[in-house]
Design a protein around this motif. Structure first.
Motif, PDB file in Angstrom:
ATOM      1  N   UNK A 128       0.975  -1.541  -0.473  1.00  0.00           N
ATOM      2  CA  UNK A 128      -0.534  -0.211  -0.267  1.00  0.00           C
ATOM      3  C   UNK A 128       1.111   1.558  -0.039  1.00  0.00           C
ATOM      4  N   UNK A 129       0.577   2.710  -0.496  1.00  0.00           N
ATOM      5  CA  UNK A 129       0.981   3.236  -0.249  1.00  0.00           C
ATOM      6  C   UNK A 129       1.675   3.837   0.777  1.00  0.00           C
ATOM      7  N   UNK A 178       2.060   1.957   3.704  1.00  0.00           N
ATOM      8  CA  UNK A 178       3.441   1.267   3.450  1.00  0.00           C
ATOM      9  C   UNK A 178       4.286   1.545   2.927  1.00  0.00           C
ATOM     10  N   UNK A 179       4.809   2.009   1.813  1.00  0.00           N
ATOM     11  CA  UNK A 179       5.863   2.363   1.486  1.00  0.00           C
ATOM     12  C   UNK A 179       6.931   3.677   1.512  1.00  0.00           C
ATOM     13  N   UNK A 180       5.748   4.361   2.118  1.00  0.00           N
ATOM     14  CA  UNK A 180       5.905   5.278   2.266  1.00  0.00           C
ATOM     15  C   UNK A 180       6.700   5.226   3.885  1.00  0.00           C
ATOM     16  N   UNK A 181       6.068   4.506   4.578  1.00  0.00           N
ATOM     17  CA  UNK A 181       6.991   4.468   5.556  1.00  0.00           C
ATOM     18  C   UNK A 181       9.102   3.685   6.188  1.00  0.00           C
ATOM     19  N   UNK A 225      19.232   8.229  -1.310  1.00  0.00           N
ATOM     20  CA  UNK A 225      17.548   7.785  -0.488  1.00  0.00           C
ATOM     21  C   UNK A 225      16.808   7.237  -1.618  1.00  0.00           C
ATOM     22  N   UNK A 226      16.092   5.947  -1.379  1.00  0.00           N
ATOM     23  CA  UNK A 226      15.447   5.103  -2.450  1.00  0.00           C
ATOM     24  C   UNK A 226      14.528   6.434  -2.773  1.00  0.00           C
ATOM     25  N   UNK A 227      13.603   6.511  -1.494  1.00  0.00           N
ATOM     26  CA  UNK A 227      11.807   7.165  -1.965  1.00  0.00           C
ATOM     27  C   UNK A 227      11.972   8.104  -2.913  1.00  0.00           C
ATOM     28  N   UNK A 228      13.457   8.366  -3.550  1.00  0.00           N
ATOM     29  CA  UNK A 228      13.507   8.876  -5.214  1.00  0.00           C
ATOM     30  C   UNK A 228      13.675   8.326  -6.312  1.00  0.00           C
TER      31      UNK A 228
END
Length: 136
Positions: free
Chosen positions: A101-102, A104-107, A126-129
């Motif tokens: 879910x979005x 969970x992915x954000x965390x 940072x992997x989030x980008x």
């Protein structure tokens, strides 16, 4: 002869004890230093290449180690593609992360650091980008 046998046995026992001590010390030191070593390897289900997923005009910092406190060694432009994935530190495998879910992915992405190579530069970002990309 029994005195000689006792002496050899005592020396052998001391040698074994020393070897065990050195082995345990080495293993313990390796374990203690393991968080300081910045290595990662790409998981089989991770993409081989990334592209930056940021707004145009932005840039993504590349650091010496996987930490916000680590020295900045460069940056990636928002349009960067073909970034080689050398491996990521993440709480879950990439496919599981991608299918989550979005929320969970954000965390999870806040805890994700990826070791990358781009235009001769090797470092952590940072992997989030980052998102999956195909090689050019």
């Amino acid at each position: 002869m029994s005195h000689l046998l006792q002496e050899v046995t005592a020396k052998s026992a001391a040698a074994v004890k020393s070897a065990l001590y050195v082995g345990v010390l080495t293993a313990g030191l390796g374990f203690a230093l393991s968080p300081l070593v910045s290595t990662a390897s790409a998981e089989p289900d991770d993409p081989d290449y990334f592209r930056v997923n940021m707004k145009p005009g932005a840039s993504l910092n590349v650091r010496q180690d996987p930490s916000l406190k680590a020295k900045k060694i460069g940056s990636l432009p928002a349009e960067a593609q073909g970034i080689v994935n050398l491996g990521c530190h993440v709480g879950m495998p990439y496919l599981e992360w991608r299918n989550s879910t979005t929320a969970i992915r954000k965390v999870e992405t806040r805890r994700k650091w990826c070791n990358i190579q781009y235009n001769g530069m090797v470092g952590w970002t940072a992997g989030q980008y980052l998102e999956a990309d195909r090689p050019e």
